[in-house]
Design an enzyme around this catalytic site. Structure first.
Site, PDB file in Angstrom:
ATOM      1  N   GLY A   8       0.845  -1.190   0.000  1.00  0.00           N
ATOM      2  CA  GLY A   8       0.000   0.000   0.000  1.00  0.00           C
ATOM      3  C   GLY A   8       0.879   1.239   0.000  1.00  0.00           C
ATOM      4  O   GLY A   8       2.108   1.141   0.052  1.00  0.00           O
ATOM      5  N   ASN A   9       0.262   2.403  -0.035  1.00  0.00           N
ATOM      6  CA  ASN A   9       1.058   3.635  -0.049  1.00  0.00           C
ATOM      7  C   ASN A   9       1.776   3.879   1.270  1.00  0.00           C
ATOM      8  O   ASN A   9       2.757   4.610   1.315  1.00  0.00           O
ATOM      9  CB  ASN A   9       0.176   4.834  -0.404  1.00  0.00           C
ATOM     10  CG  ASN A   9      -0.082   4.904  -1.898  1.00  0.00           C
ATOM     11  OD1 ASN A   9       0.785   5.297  -2.655  1.00  0.00           O
ATOM     12  ND2 ASN A   9      -1.255   4.465  -2.321  1.00  0.00           N
ATOM     13  N   GLY A 107      -6.994   0.501  -8.928  1.00  0.00           N
ATOM     14  CA  GLY A 107      -5.947   0.119  -7.985  1.00  0.00           C
ATOM     15  C   GLY A 107      -5.957  -1.392  -7.793  1.00  0.00           C
ATOM     16  O   GLY A 107      -7.017  -1.979  -7.570  1.00  0.00           O
ATOM     17  N   PRO A 108      -4.781  -2.042  -7.909  1.00  0.00           N
ATOM     18  CA  PRO A 108      -4.753  -3.507  -7.785  1.00  0.00           C
ATOM     19  C   PRO A 108      -5.293  -3.988  -6.441  1.00  0.00           C
ATOM     20  O   PRO A 108      -5.927  -5.042  -6.360  1.00  0.00           O
ATOM     21  CB  PRO A 108      -3.275  -3.864  -7.961  1.00  0.00           C
ATOM     22  CG  PRO A 108      -2.527  -2.597  -7.902  1.00  0.00           C
ATOM     23  CD  PRO A 108      -3.460  -1.486  -8.214  1.00  0.00           C
ATOM     24  N   ASP A 109      -5.076  -3.185  -5.394  1.00  0.00           N
ATOM     25  CA  ASP A 109      -5.596  -3.574  -4.063  1.00  0.00           C
ATOM     26  C   ASP A 109      -7.117  -3.717  -4.090  1.00  0.00           C
ATOM     27  O   ASP A 109      -7.695  -4.568  -3.416  1.00  0.00           O
ATOM     28  CB  ASP A 109      -5.181  -2.540  -3.005  1.00  0.00           C
ATOM     29  CG  ASP A 109      -5.616  -1.113  -3.351  1.00  0.00           C
ATOM     30  OD1 ASP A 109      -5.583  -0.733  -4.546  1.00  0.00           O
ATOM     31  OD2 ASP A 109      -6.001  -0.375  -2.423  1.00  0.00           O
ATOM     32  N   ARG A 110      -7.764  -2.908  -4.925  1.00  0.00           N
ATOM     33  CA  ARG A 110      -9.229  -2.936  -4.974  1.00  0.00           C
ATOM     34  C   ARG A 110      -9.703  -4.168  -5.752  1.00  0.00           C
ATOM     35  O   ARG A 110     -10.717  -4.793  -5.397  1.00  0.00           O
ATOM     36  CB  ARG A 110      -9.740  -1.642  -5.616  1.00  0.00           C
ATOM     37  CG  ARG A 110      -9.103  -0.425  -4.952  1.00  0.00           C
ATOM     38  CD  ARG A 110      -9.517   0.861  -5.595  1.00  0.00           C
ATOM     39  NE  ARG A 110     -10.876   1.204  -5.196  1.00  0.00           N
ATOM     40  CZ  ARG A 110     -11.572   2.191  -5.752  1.00  0.00           C
ATOM     41  NH1 ARG A 110     -11.048   2.909  -6.736  1.00  0.00           N
ATOM     42  NH2 ARG A 110     -12.799   2.437  -5.339  1.00  0.00           N
ATOM     43  N   THR A 132      -4.212   4.210   3.318  1.00  0.00           N
ATOM     44  CA  THR A 132      -3.749   5.581   3.131  1.00  0.00           C
ATOM     45  C   THR A 132      -4.925   6.419   2.632  1.00  0.00           C
ATOM     46  O   THR A 132      -5.189   7.510   3.125  1.00  0.00           O
ATOM     47  CB  THR A 132      -2.603   5.608   2.098  1.00  0.00           C
ATOM     48  OG1 THR A 132      -1.633   4.633   2.491  1.00  0.00           O
ATOM     49  CG2 THR A 132      -1.977   6.973   2.020  1.00  0.00           C
TER      50      THR A 132
END
Ligand SMILES: Nc1ncnc2c1ncn2[C@@H]1O[C@H](COP(=O)(O)OP(=O)(O)O)[C@@H](O)[C@H]1O
Ligand SMILES: CC(C)(COP(=O)(O)O)[C@@H](O)C(=O)NCCC(=O)O
Ligand SMILES: [K+]
Length: 257
Positions: A8-9, A107-110, A132
């Site tokens: 993550g950021n 966003g890949p995290d999503r 973040t």
């Protein structure tokens, strides 16, 4: 064994998955200049400390920070002799294609959250990720990511107050005793904490209104536990949701790649 990396950021999380369960979860701050050697020194020290017999053969990476992927690729190649799967790259297949405007880089995290949540709960979900940024990922009936909401992160909001106003100190987020603060710190915590409670309620209600169907709300991310204490904001709290999503995508690529 799989090494799943969620970058993550703010923080980068490493988890070792033996096909059934996570053997350990290690966290470091995200820093694009960290080298493959530095990752390995840190990683191997902790794995040894916890007495884990890690035999890593595969690596999967989700990163909201494109610049860190290079060194993580070198890390996977040099120390585990493998080419990592990188979520968002064309060679990494997704169980369901996102339905978003053409040219949008979700966003890949999503995408990972959507895959993990659908695997556990089926469709019609809202994933609220307190990272973040605070993101709301909407998962359709078929498990596809169909859009969402991006709001400033909780700590980012507090930090913005401090940065922009000379008399406002740096403050850590906490649930204030009351809404009406009687000192500066309590006033700031109240604004951000109760402001976010309102933000989550309003956005979830509006998403449900727009989707016209019942939606299960799942919370994850560093600050989710704090908001869970507040009141009935979520149906579930799943700390390991992103990591679970990475194992789902890895498995899917193994079977279909
Ligand atoms: N256990 C915790 N207690 C308090 N703050 C936390 C905790 N874990 C993470 N945070 C803070 O929550 C925010 C989001 O963290 P994280 O979910 O790791 O973000 P990201 O995934 O974007 O890197 C950061 O500002 C981080 O400092
Ligand atoms: C919204 C995000 C910054 C959240 O990142 P995080 O808080 O996990 O670091 C990330 O998912 C991102 O960079 N998204 C790209 C734009 C989009 O998802 O539409
Ligand atoms: K997030």
């Amino acid at each position: 064994m799989l090494l799943a990396i969620d970058c993550g950021n703010t923080n980068t999380v490493f988890s070792i998955w033996d096909g059934t369960r996570f053997l350990c979860t290690l966290r470091t701050s995200t820093h694009h200049a960290r080298t493959a050697d530095a990752y390995f020194t840190w990683f191997s020290t902790l794995v040894k400390h916890y007495g884990i017999e890690a035999n890593i053969t595969d690596v999967i990476i989700s990163s909201t920070v494109p610049r860190v992927v290079f060194n993580l690729r070198v890390f996977a190649d040099r120390f585990f002799n493998c080419r990592p799967l990188v979520v968002g790259r064309p060679e990494c297949l997704l169980p369901q294609q996102p339905r978003v405007d053409q040219g949008t880089q979700v966003g890949p995290d999503r995408l990972v959250n959507a895959a993990g949540a659908y695997d556990r709960h089926g469709g019609n979900l809202i994933v609220v990720d307190f990272g973040t940024a605070t993101t709301f990922d909407v998962v359709g009936v078929d498990g596809a990511y169909v859009g969402g909401v991006i709001a400033p992160g909780v700590n980012l909001s507090l930090e913005a107050l401090h940065m922009a106003a000379a008399a406002l100190p740096h403050v850590d987020i906490a649930k204030p005793q009351r809404v009406v603060g009687t000192n500066t710190v309590a006033c700031m915590q109240s604004g951000v904490f109760w402001g976010y409670v309102g933000l989550v309620k309003e956005i979830c209600a509006r998403i449900k209104g727009e989707r016209d169907s019942a939606m299960l709300v799942i919370a994850t991310g560093g600050l989710a536990p704090l908001f869970q204490q507040a009141e009935d904001l979520f149906d579930r709290f799943e700390e390991d949701l992103t990591m679970h999503g990475l194992t789902v995508i890895y498995q899917y690529n193994k079977e279909n790649g």
